[in-house]
Design a protein around this motif. Structure first.
Motif, PDB file in Angstrom:
ATOM      1  N   TYR A 167     -41.405  22.472 -19.908  1.00 14.64           N
ATOM      2  CA  TYR A 167     -41.156  21.887 -18.594  1.00 14.64           C
ATOM      3  C   TYR A 167     -41.439  20.383 -18.609  1.00 14.64           C
ATOM      4  N   LYS A 168     -42.571  20.001 -19.192  1.00 14.82           N
ATOM      5  CA  LYS A 168     -42.949  18.587 -19.262  1.00 14.82           C
ATOM      6  C   LYS A 168     -41.951  17.764 -20.073  1.00 14.82           C
ATOM      7  N   LYS A 214     -47.080  30.967 -20.720  1.00 17.56           N
ATOM      8  CA  LYS A 214     -47.177  29.944 -19.676  1.00 17.56           C
ATOM      9  C   LYS A 214     -47.399  28.576 -20.306  1.00 17.56           C
ATOM     10  N   LEU A 215     -48.283  28.488 -21.276  1.00 21.82           N
ATOM     11  CA  LEU A 215     -48.555  27.221 -21.957  1.00 21.82           C
ATOM     12  C   LEU A 215     -47.314  26.705 -22.681  1.00 21.82           C
ATOM     13  N   SER A 274     -44.972  30.156 -12.622  1.00 18.09           N
ATOM     14  CA  SER A 274     -46.329  29.723 -12.969  1.00 18.09           C
ATOM     15  C   SER A 274     -46.308  28.498 -13.891  1.00 18.09           C
ATOM     16  N   ALA A 275     -45.206  28.316 -14.628  1.00 15.93           N
ATOM     17  CA  ALA A 275     -45.075  27.166 -15.525  1.00 15.93           C
ATOM     18  C   ALA A 275     -44.366  25.992 -14.852  1.00 15.93           C
ATOM     19  N   GLY A 276     -43.927  26.177 -13.600  1.00 14.31           N
ATOM     20  CA  GLY A 276     -43.294  25.087 -12.867  1.00 14.31           C
ATOM     21  C   GLY A 276     -41.801  25.220 -12.655  1.00 14.31           C
ATOM     22  N   LYS A 313     -35.479  23.347 -14.142  1.00 18.12           N
ATOM     23  CA  LYS A 313     -36.524  22.489 -13.591  1.00 18.12           C
ATOM     24  C   LYS A 313     -36.131  21.994 -12.222  1.00 18.12           C
ATOM     25  N   GLU A 338     -44.898  25.548 -20.001  1.00 17.90           N
ATOM     26  CA  GLU A 338     -45.356  24.311 -19.372  1.00 17.90           C
ATOM     27  C   GLU A 338     -45.034  23.107 -20.252  1.00 17.90           C
ATOM     28  N   ASN A 339     -45.208  23.253 -21.557  1.00 18.23           N
ATOM     29  CA  ASN A 339     -44.873  22.172 -22.481  1.00 18.23           C
ATOM     30  C   ASN A 339     -43.379  21.881 -22.468  1.00 18.23           C
TER      31      ASN A 339
END
Length: 102
Positions: free
Chosen positions: A22-23, A15-16, A80-82, A102, A19-20
């Motif tokens: 995704y950002k 997930k982390l 969960s990560a977007g 995304k 998430e990175n």
């Protein structure tokens, strides 16, 4: 693009990582992951046996930290990560291209 990265980490670590990614992506951007994907139901097919053997190998090598996941588990991980969208392209026994958008 990630290849055999998500397989070697826990759900929280994946997930982390996701998430990175995704950002870092622009709107509409895609994260492509090439990972083994377990079938929803176990059966006697050669594909299922190969994936389950691979799953045992991953759990042994990575001390139960990593694991193979089903398509639904990858979808939940992406959510969960977007990432609201997931498409899976099955290439062969071990390789599935997962397109998180995304």
């Amino acid at each position: 693009m990630l290849q055999w990265v998500l397989t070697t980490w826990t759900d929280d670590e994946c997930k982390l990582i996701m998430e990175n990614c995704y950002k870092a992506l622009p709107a509409g951007g895609k994260l492509i992951a090439c990972e083994p994907v377990l079938p929803d139901d176990s059966n006697e097919s050669q594909r299922t046996r190969a994936l389950l053997e691979g799953d045992i190998f991953v759990m042994t090598i990575y001390r139960a930290k990593g694991k193979h996941r089903t398509e639904q588990e990858f979808k939940q991980l992406g959510l969960s990560a977007g990432f609201p969208h997931l498409r899976a392209f099955y290439v062969d026994y071990f390789h599935t291209l997962l397109e998180f958008q995304k």
